[in-house]
Design a protein around this motif. Structure first.
Motif, short mmCIF file in Angstrom:
data_model
loop_
_atom_site.label_atom_id
_atom_site.label_comp_id
_atom_site.label_asym_id
_atom_site.label_seq_id
_atom_site.Cartn_x
_atom_site.Cartn_y
_atom_site.Cartn_z
N MET A 88 0.97 -1.29 0.06
CA MET A 88 -0.30 -0.14 -0.13
C MET A 88 0.97 1.30 0.23
N LYS A 89 2.28 1.01 0.83
CA LYS A 89 2.93 2.69 0.51
C LYS A 89 3.54 2.41 -0.70
N THR A 125 -4.09 -1.35 -9.00
CA THR A 125 -4.13 -0.37 -7.61
C THR A 125 -3.32 0.76 -8.26
N VAL A 126 -2.88 0.74 -9.53
CA VAL A 126 -1.93 2.20 -9.72
C VAL A 126 -2.85 2.47 -10.96
N ARG A 127 -3.36 4.15 -10.84
CA ARG A 127 -4.20 4.37 -11.39
C ARG A 127 -3.63 5.53 -12.54
N TYR A 128 -2.20 4.57 -13.18
CA TYR A 128 -2.01 5.50 -13.97
C TYR A 128 -1.11 4.96 -15.45
N ASP A 227 -9.77 1.30 -6.35
CA ASP A 227 -9.03 2.45 -4.96
C ASP A 227 -8.70 2.49 -4.13
N ILE A 228 -7.89 2.05 -3.78
CA ILE A 228 -7.67 2.23 -2.07
C ILE A 228 -7.37 3.17 -1.57
N THR A 229 -7.00 4.86 -1.88
CA THR A 229 -6.88 5.78 -1.45
C THR A 229 -7.68 5.35 -0.06
N GLY A 230 -7.01 5.80 1.19
CA GLY A 230 -7.76 5.82 2.32
C GLY A 230 -7.38 5.36 3.22
N LEU A 231 -7.94 4.65 2.60
CA LEU A 231 -7.42 2.40 3.45
C LEU A 231 -5.93 2.38 4.14
N THR A 232 -6.34 1.58 5.17
CA THR A 232 -5.11 1.50 5.82
C THR A 232 -4.65 -0.23 5.66
N SER A 233 -5.83 -0.94 5.52
CA SER A 233 -5.53 -2.54 5.48
C SER A 233 -6.98 -2.73 4.58
N LEU A 328 -6.50 -10.34 -6.22
CA LEU A 328 -7.99 -9.93 -6.88
C LEU A 328 -9.48 -10.58 -5.65
N LEU A 329 -9.37 -11.37 -5.39
CA LEU A 329 -10.02 -11.39 -3.64
C LEU A 329 -10.00 -10.28 -3.02
N MET A 330 -8.84 -9.95 -1.74
CA MET A 330 -8.89 -8.84 -1.27
C MET A 330 -9.38 -7.88 -1.54
N LEU A 331 -9.47 -7.45 -3.01
CA LEU A 331 -9.35 -6.35 -3.43
C LEU A 331 -10.77 -6.35 -4.00
N GLY A 332 -11.38 -7.15 -4.14
CA GLY A 332 -12.64 -7.37 -4.39
C GLY A 332 -13.37 -7.00 -3.55
N LEU A 333 -13.38 -7.10 -2.30
CA LEU A 333 -13.89 -7.39 -1.07
C LEU A 333 -14.10 -6.27 -1.22
N THR A 334 -13.06 -5.23 -1.28
CA THR A 334 -12.94 -3.72 -0.63
C THR A 334 -14.81 -3.21 -1.34
N LYS A 335 -14.95 -3.82 -2.28
CA LYS A 335 -16.16 -3.28 -3.43
C LYS A 335 -17.30 -4.00 -3.30
N THR A 336 -17.37 -5.24 -3.13
CA THR A 336 -18.63 -6.94 -2.54
C THR A 336 -17.93 -7.54 -2.59
N LYS A 337 -19.67 -8.61 -1.91
CA LYS A 337 -18.77 -9.56 -1.59
C LYS A 337 -20.30 -10.72 -2.75
N ASP A 338 -21.08 -10.09 -3.53
CA ASP A 338 -21.47 -10.83 -3.97
C ASP A 338 -21.07 -11.66 -5.54
N GLN A 339 -21.04 -12.52 -5.41
CA GLN A 339 -20.92 -14.14 -6.35
C GLN A 339 -20.49 -13.84 -7.36
N LYS A 340 -21.17 -13.16 -7.99
CA LYS A 340 -21.26 -12.43 -9.83
C LYS A 340 -20.48 -12.03 -9.78
N GLN A 341 -20.48 -10.46 -8.42
CA GLN A 341 -19.43 -9.41 -9.98
C GLN A 341 -18.43 -10.32 -8.85
N LEU A 342 -18.13 -10.66 -8.29
CA LEU A 342 -16.69 -11.04 -7.67
C LEU A 342 -16.41 -12.09 -9.22
N GLN A 343 -17.00 -12.92 -9.86
CA GLN A 343 -16.48 -13.76 -10.70
C GLN A 343 -16.12 -13.14 -11.91
N GLN A 344 -16.80 -11.32 -11.86
CA GLN A 344 -16.68 -10.95 -13.18
C GLN A 344 -15.30 -10.64 -12.81
#
Length: 349
Positions: A88-89, A125-128, A227-233, A328-344
């Protein structure tokens, strides 16, 4: 005398103008074997992360002709001790470098044990769309025929090239260029330590000349949804590898420990034996997403083959190995727990 002064003045201006035309490359050092020091040049024993970034740069002849180089020490660890906090740093620093126009390209020196994981994390996670290149070495800096200086030279050459732009995060090793998503360490000691089992290298470097064969399609960069801006974990995700007659002990322990997601390193096409299938079913019912990956080094895990993923509630990793599926699952879980969205996410990234 005036003519001599004028000549020297014009020469200095020419040198300054030439220097300004060189790409600006920022090297972010994290430690690893490339910064390792051993007691003897002819022995493999060494300590990772002993040398500072300025010493690594100084050990590479001609690197200053490729780019205007500056260096920063982000961490100084063997990559077996790489952490999500350091990821993250790194991510924050790279985004800041490009946001503030501090460099035209970024190179990261990194130990090889977890280099592929860092590369994939940054690719998500890099936004450029500007160059981010990872490299390292299999031999410490003090060894006979150390491979670090050549790998670092090649990484700077790539980061300074126009070919690296819009190609996602890249990994350079032994003159081969790999997509950060697809690179995998496949040898424990040889200098040609990395391959991409499903795709192969996407380019090569020889004598500082970059040749790209293709551009990765599955990359995120500025369009990343993560976008993990502001997240600490990040949500804790565990990996459970299966084998013949494997009990469900590990899966049950991780559930009891309160992990937020689980990746299984399954057999063959991500298959689970009966007791672990029952444990996965229990995890899903408890609201813990489970991704089926495989311990096999190439190929993909497919939906609805021997396992009925719709019924079981599982997600498949596609061609990601367990260590990358976890990211990818760690990052996906910052957005959703929905099975279909995670699969996508697993089909897209």
């Amino acid at each position: 005398m005036k003519k001599l002064f004028l000549f020297l003045f014009l020469l200095l201006i020419s040198i300054a103008l030439f220097a300004q035309k060189l790409p600006r490359i920022k090297i972010l050092a994290t430690g690893g074997t490339i910064a390792g020091r051993g007691a003897s040049a002819d022995r493999s024993a060494y300590t990772s992360g002993e040398l500072p970034i300025k010493d690594l740069i100084a050990a590479v002849p001609g690197i200053d002709k490729l780019a205007t180089i500056t260096g920063e020490q982000i961490s100084n660890v063997g990559s077996q001790d790489m952490t999500v906090a350091i990821w993250m740093k790194l991510n924050q620093r790279i985004n800041d470098i490009y946001k503030n126009n501090e460099a035209d390209g970024v190179v990261i020196t990194h130990g090889t044990d977890t280099q592929e994981e860092t590369a994939y994390f940054l690719s998500l996670t890099v936004r450029y769309d500007k160059p981010v290149v990872l490299t390292g070495s299999m031999r410490p800096a003090t060894a006979i025929s150390a491979d670090g200086p050549k790998n670092l030279y090649d990484a700077v050459a790539l980061a300074a090239s126009k070919e690296a732009a819009n190609s996602g995060v890249l990994l350079v090793f032994s003159e081969n260029i790999f997509s950060g998503r697809d690179a995998v360490k496949t040898n424990t000691t040889h200098v040609e330590a990395f391959t991409s089992p499903n795709t192969g290298p996407i380019g090569q470097i020889y004598d500082g000349h970059v040749v790209m064969y293709e551009s990765p399609l599955r990359k995120a960069n500025k369009n990343t949804p993560f976008d993990i801006t502001g997240l600490t974990s990040l949500p804790e995700v565990a990996i459970v590898e299966l084998y013949a007659d494997a009990p469900a002990t590990a899966l049950n322990a991780y559930m009891a420990a309160g992990v937020k997601g689980i990746v299984t390193g399954g057999l063959g096409n991500g298959n689970l034996n009966k007791v672990n299938t029952a444990a996965v079913e229990s995890a899903v019912k408890k609201g813990i997403p489970v991704v089926r990956a495989s311990r096999v080094s190439s190929g993909r895990v497919t939906l609805l083959d021997e396992t009925d993923d719709e019924k079981l509630g599982t997600v498949v990793s596609d061609d990601l190995l367990p260590q990358k599926a976890r990211i990818l699952l760690m990052l996906g879980l910052t957005k959703t727990k929905d099975q279909k969205q995670l699969q996508q996410y697993f089909f897209d990234y």
